[in-house]
Scaffold this active site. Structure first.
Site, PDB file in Angstrom:
ATOM      1  N   GLU A 306       0.803  -1.228   0.000  1.00  0.00           N
ATOM      2  CA  GLU A 306       0.000   0.000   0.000  1.00  0.00           C
ATOM      3  C   GLU A 306       0.834   1.275   0.000  1.00  0.00           C
ATOM      4  O   GLU A 306       0.535   2.207   0.741  1.00  0.00           O
ATOM      5  CB  GLU A 306      -0.916  -0.040   1.225  1.00  0.00           C
ATOM      6  N   HIS A 330      -8.176  -4.106  -1.019  1.00  0.00           N
ATOM      7  CA  HIS A 330      -7.364  -4.207   0.198  1.00  0.00           C
ATOM      8  C   HIS A 330      -6.305  -3.099   0.245  1.00  0.00           C
ATOM      9  O   HIS A 330      -6.224  -2.346   1.223  1.00  0.00           O
ATOM     10  CB  HIS A 330      -6.713  -5.595   0.248  1.00  0.00           C
ATOM     11  N   GLU A 331      -5.511  -3.005  -0.805  1.00  0.00           N
ATOM     12  CA  GLU A 331      -4.421  -2.005  -0.784  1.00  0.00           C
ATOM     13  C   GLU A 331      -4.985  -0.587  -0.721  1.00  0.00           C
ATOM     14  O   GLU A 331      -4.435   0.281  -0.049  1.00  0.00           O
ATOM     15  CB  GLU A 331      -3.494  -2.190  -1.989  1.00  0.00           C
ATOM     16  N   HIS A 334      -5.946   0.406   2.766  1.00  0.00           N
ATOM     17  CA  HIS A 334      -4.801   0.808   3.587  1.00  0.00           C
ATOM     18  C   HIS A 334      -4.543   2.321   3.523  1.00  0.00           C
ATOM     19  O   HIS A 334      -3.807   2.850   4.368  1.00  0.00           O
ATOM     20  CB  HIS A 334      -3.535   0.106   3.121  1.00  0.00           C
ATOM     21  N   GLU A 353      -3.611  -4.503   9.298  1.00  0.00           N
ATOM     22  CA  GLU A 353      -4.114  -5.538   8.380  1.00  0.00           C
ATOM     23  C   GLU A 353      -5.527  -6.015   8.694  1.00  0.00           C
ATOM     24  O   GLU A 353      -6.297  -6.326   7.783  1.00  0.00           O
ATOM     25  CB  GLU A 353      -3.143  -6.723   8.333  1.00  0.00           C
ATOM     26  N   ASP A 411       8.269 -10.060  10.451  1.00  0.00           N
ATOM     27  CA  ASP A 411       7.535 -10.925   9.516  1.00  0.00           C
ATOM     28  C   ASP A 411       6.964 -12.176  10.192  1.00  0.00           C
ATOM     29  O   ASP A 411       6.072 -12.821   9.641  1.00  0.00           O
ATOM     30  CB  ASP A 411       8.422 -11.332   8.333  1.00  0.00           C
ATOM     31  N   TYR A 419      -4.656 -10.588   9.970  1.00  0.00           N
ATOM     32  CA  TYR A 419      -5.615 -10.281   8.899  1.00  0.00           C
ATOM     33  C   TYR A 419      -7.023 -10.738   9.270  1.00  0.00           C
ATOM     34  O   TYR A 419      -7.974  -9.959   9.246  1.00  0.00           O
ATOM     35  CB  TYR A 419      -5.202 -10.982   7.592  1.00  0.00           C
TER      36      TYR A 419
HETATM   37  N1  BES Z   1       1.008  -4.508   3.710  1.00  0.00           N
HETATM   38  C1  BES Z   1       0.794  -5.803   3.188  1.00  0.00           C
HETATM   39  C2  BES Z   1       2.027  -6.485   2.697  1.00  0.00           C
HETATM   40  C3  BES Z   1       3.132  -6.652   3.715  1.00  0.00           C
HETATM   41  C4  BES Z   1       2.848  -6.904   5.052  1.00  0.00           C
HETATM   42  C5  BES Z   1       4.436  -6.594   3.325  1.00  0.00           C
HETATM   43  C6  BES Z   1       3.887  -7.044   5.964  1.00  0.00           C
HETATM   44  C7  BES Z   1       5.465  -6.742   4.229  1.00  0.00           C
HETATM   45  C8  BES Z   1       5.191  -6.971   5.566  1.00  0.00           C
HETATM   46  C9  BES Z   1      -0.247  -5.802   2.063  1.00  0.00           C
HETATM   47  O1  BES Z   1      -1.257  -4.868   2.240  1.00  0.00           O
HETATM   48  C10 BES Z   1      -0.937  -7.136   2.060  1.00  0.00           C
HETATM   49  O2  BES Z   1      -1.551  -7.460   3.034  1.00  0.00           O
HETATM   50  N2  BES Z   1      -0.822  -7.884   0.973  1.00  0.00           N
HETATM   51  C11 BES Z   1      -1.445  -9.181   0.821  1.00  0.00           C
HETATM   52  C12 BES Z   1      -2.675  -9.104  -0.029  1.00  0.00           C
HETATM   53  C13 BES Z   1      -3.952  -9.000   0.709  1.00  0.00           C
HETATM   54  C14 BES Z   1      -5.114  -9.032  -0.266  1.00  0.00           C
HETATM   55  C15 BES Z   1      -4.149  -9.993   1.788  1.00  0.00           C
HETATM   56  C16 BES Z   1      -0.474 -10.085   0.110  1.00  0.00           C
HETATM   57  O3  BES Z   1       0.594  -9.606  -0.293  1.00  0.00           O
HETATM   58  O4  BES Z   1      -0.755 -11.245  -0.056  1.00  0.00           O
HETATM   59 ZN    ZN Z   2      -2.517  -5.392   3.819  1.00  0.00          ZN
END
Ligand code: BES
Ligand code: ZN
Length: 639
Positions: A306, A330-331, A334, A353, A411, A419
């Site tokens: 995002e 989703h993005e 954010h 999230e 991570d 989520y």
């Molecule tokens: N912000 C996240 C991606 C992220 C989180 C990157 C933590 C690094 C550390 C992004 O918004 C996200 O949640 N992406 C998901 C997609 C979503 C539809 C669940 C993904 O990448 O799968």
């Molecule tokens: Zn996200």
């Protein structure tokens, strides 16, 4: 949680901000608001264990980058000029550094400053401490990133869709940006920023901020300038450089990508403007001006990221039928949950999230109807239950929303607890107080916390102050503290609609009873979510004959929908189903989305006899095409 603690948690410390006295500093949306220095929270739960910074002593409030992108050397280098805010008696400022080559540090007048890079931690990198003189307000750091910087992926022309020009992109979240920007890399230390980026002529640079000048091409290089006037968490600074083209999608949105991808990307993203309108109805006015997207090469390690004003997207969401665009919802969501109100530390990642996943489905409901939204909720709850089982069951401490990441990488908190348990929490509150009251609170939350760091304690205090308002019966019903601080799922969790997938679930049971049955006719009429429900609900162990029948009748090895392909390959690997191996190998060598490649390669690697040699062979070929973040995860398997 008692009132004293909540009130203390909400207290914020303005650090000697020199411009808070401006007459219009509190006027919403005014220039002064944009430029006011964002506060640092001073409660213990807001202290970030994943940064070396001591922001209550001295903190960065603006970053100004002047950087050259060197594709040959795989380095970004130049100067970072940091404006700081400090206690008058602060002797040093501590920044985060991961492998940077520091050439010099000076103050605003060019006078050298002493600095020291401390011992490096495998998760966090190293502290970069700079000695301050009593009058130091600005640091000028000359530096370059290392060729193996964790945030950056450098692609050769052969690794791009066009095959002619190189490509670079960054991924900052959670703590990767310290590998290319020397600043305080903590989500609670918001910074405004600007950047001047020099790239070889013929390439286009985009960043997560509006352009502040027209690009200039001269003497073999092009220069791009950007300025983010709002303070943002430093993980939100992002860059992409390549052969990029742009297509407008409406009044305030558009898409950047390689020319070969542009038509397909724009067609898939055609509903973006409608999504922005729906999100504004839910959340309040969009605060960032434009909402553009960058569709990246297939090695992008996430589904989406995002980055403000410029969401980064995997190309694997392009299915040709918009069936995977909840990713965009989703993005986009954010832009409020995450980018306006940001988790102060990674322990409260659920605030980013979980809220976003809740809002994503509200946007899907507004655009595609309640049935599709209910189906995505139900898929989410299946994922949540699986996640809880994978974490060791409902008493595992890692099933708490507010998690303990001591000694771990942020991570480790990137699970469906943040989520899906987060989203279920908000759905539960909504169900108890009613949508109208909940929505009013939700809008107010972003209004009260825009451009601010937030914690679980602040969230709870805000809900109590503005929604519960002393109603004891309501307080009891909500079980707020259980949701945030206890493991497992509280008893009041609102359940997904049991009829969301009535026809699919009937097919799953028939498949269990009738060994000759494959829902070939039904499959043709099912949407992507229904197909996913079917595949994910099948028994995990199936004989080869049944997998063969599924594959033949449903065309699974050939599906062009990457979520469906992933669900199928997951089942195939669990059953050592060899006819899926060519499709598996193709999937793992042509895209590098972590959510897809990590579980598949891990599952192979765990199967010592059959799978591990396959994993070894495929990873040897694929590794070089993956982003450093994906490589780091998979290298742990020691294939
Ligand atoms: N912000 C996240 C991606 C992220 C989180 C990157 C933590 C690094 C550390 C992004 O918004 C996200 O949640 N992406 C998901 C997609 C979503 C539809 C669940 C993904 O990448 O799968
Ligand atoms: Zn996200």
């Amino acid at each position: 949680m008692n009132l004293v603690r909540s009130a203390a948690a909400a207290a914020a410390l303005f650090l000697f901000a020199c411009d808070t006295s401006q007459p219009d500093a509190s006027k919403p949306g005014g220039k002064a608001e944009q430029e006011a220095i964002a506060p640092i929270l001073n409660t213990p739960d807001a202290a970030d264990i994943h940064s070396y910074a001591k922001p209550l002593e001295a903190r960065v409030h603006h970053v100004s980058l002047d950087l050259n992108v060197d594709f040959q050397g795989k380095r970004i280098g130049g100067t970072a000029t940091l404006d700081i805010d400090r206690k008058p008696d602060a002797r040093e400022i501590v920044l985060d550094d991961r492998g940077l080559e520091i050439q010099s540090v000076a103050d605003g007048s060019g006078k050298p400053l002493q600095y020291k890079v401390g011992a490096s931690d495998p998760n966090l990198g190293a502290p970069l401490a700079v000695a301050l003189n009593p009058d130091t307000k600005r640091l000028v750091i000359r530096y370059r990133s290392a060729p193996d910087a964790g945030a950056l992926q450098w692609l050769t022309p052969e690794q791009t869709a066009g095959k002619k020009k190189p490509y670079l992109f960054s991924q900052g979240q959670a703590i990767e940006n310290r590998s290319w920007i020397p600043t305080q890399d903590s989500p609670g230390i918001r910074q405004s920023w600007d950047a001047t980026i020099h790239v070889p002529a013929g390439l286009t640079a985009v960043m997560s901020a509006p352009r502040s000048a027209e690009p200039i091409t001269q003497g073999g290089e092009s220069v791009f300038s950007f300025r983010m006037p709002h303070s943002v968490a430093p993980y939100m600074i992002a860059i992409g450089v390549g052969d990029l083209a742009f297509k407008s999608l409406g009044a305030r949105s558009g898409v950047w990508t390689e020319p070969a991808m542009l038509a397909a990307a724009a067609a898939e993203l055609a509903d973006t403007e409608k999504m922005i309108d729906a999100a504004e109805k839910l959340y309040g006015a969009y605060q960032w001006g434009r909402y553009d997207m960058l569709v990246l090469p297939p090695s992008f390690p996430f589904g989406g990221m995002e980055n403000p004003t410029l969401t980064f997207l995997t190309p694997t969401f392009i299915a040709g039928d918009k069936s995977l665009v909840s990713l965009v919802a989703h993005e986009l969501a954010h832009s409020w949950s995450g980018n306006l109100a940001t988790n102060a530390t990674w322990a409260d990642f659920w605030l980013n999230e979980g809220m976003t996943t809740y809002a994503e489905r509200r946007v899907v409901e507004a655009l595609y109807g309640p049935k599709r939204a209910a189906q995505q909720v139900a898929l989410g709850v299946d994922a949540l239950n699986k996640q809880i089982a994978d974490l060791g069951g409902p008493s595992s401490p890692d099933t708490r929303l507010h998690i303990d990441l001591k000694g771990r990488h942020p991570d480790d908190g990137l699970t469906d607890i943040a989520y899906e348990k987060g989203a279920a929490f908000l759905r539960t509150i909504e169900a108890i107080v009613g949508r109208e009251r909940f929505d009013a609170w939700l809008k107010g939350w972003f209004d009260r916390h825009r451009f601010q760091p937030v914690t679980s304690a602040i969230f709870l205090a805000d809900i109590r102050a503005n929604l519960v308002k002393g109603d004891k019966a309501l307080e009891q019903k909500l079980m707020l503290d259980d949701w945030v601080y206890k493991p497992g799922l509280p008893a009041n969790m609102v359940k997904p609609d049991p009829k969301a997938f009535a026809q699919v679930d009937a097919a799953v049971s028939r498949f269990g009873r009738d060994s000759a049955f494959v829902p070939a006719a039904e499959w043709k009429t099912w949407n992507t979510d229904e197909r996913l429900r079917f595949l994910n609900r099948l028994p995990r162990k199936l004989p080869a004959t049944r997998l063969e029948a599924l594959n033949r009748s449903l065309g699974l090895n050939e599906t062009r929908n990457n979520e469906v392909l992933f669900a199928w390959l997951d089942l195939a690997v669990a059953n050592r189903f060899e006819p899926a191996l060519p499709a598996l190998e193709r999937f793992l060598t042509t895209q590098g989305r972590r959510k897809f490649v990590k579980p598949l390669i891990e599952a192979l690697a765990k199967d010592q006899q059959w799978g591990r040699p396959i994993a070894k062979r495929i990873y040897a070929v694929a590794r070089g095409s993956y982003h450093p973040i994906t490589q780091r995860d998979l290298d742990e398997l020691k294939l």
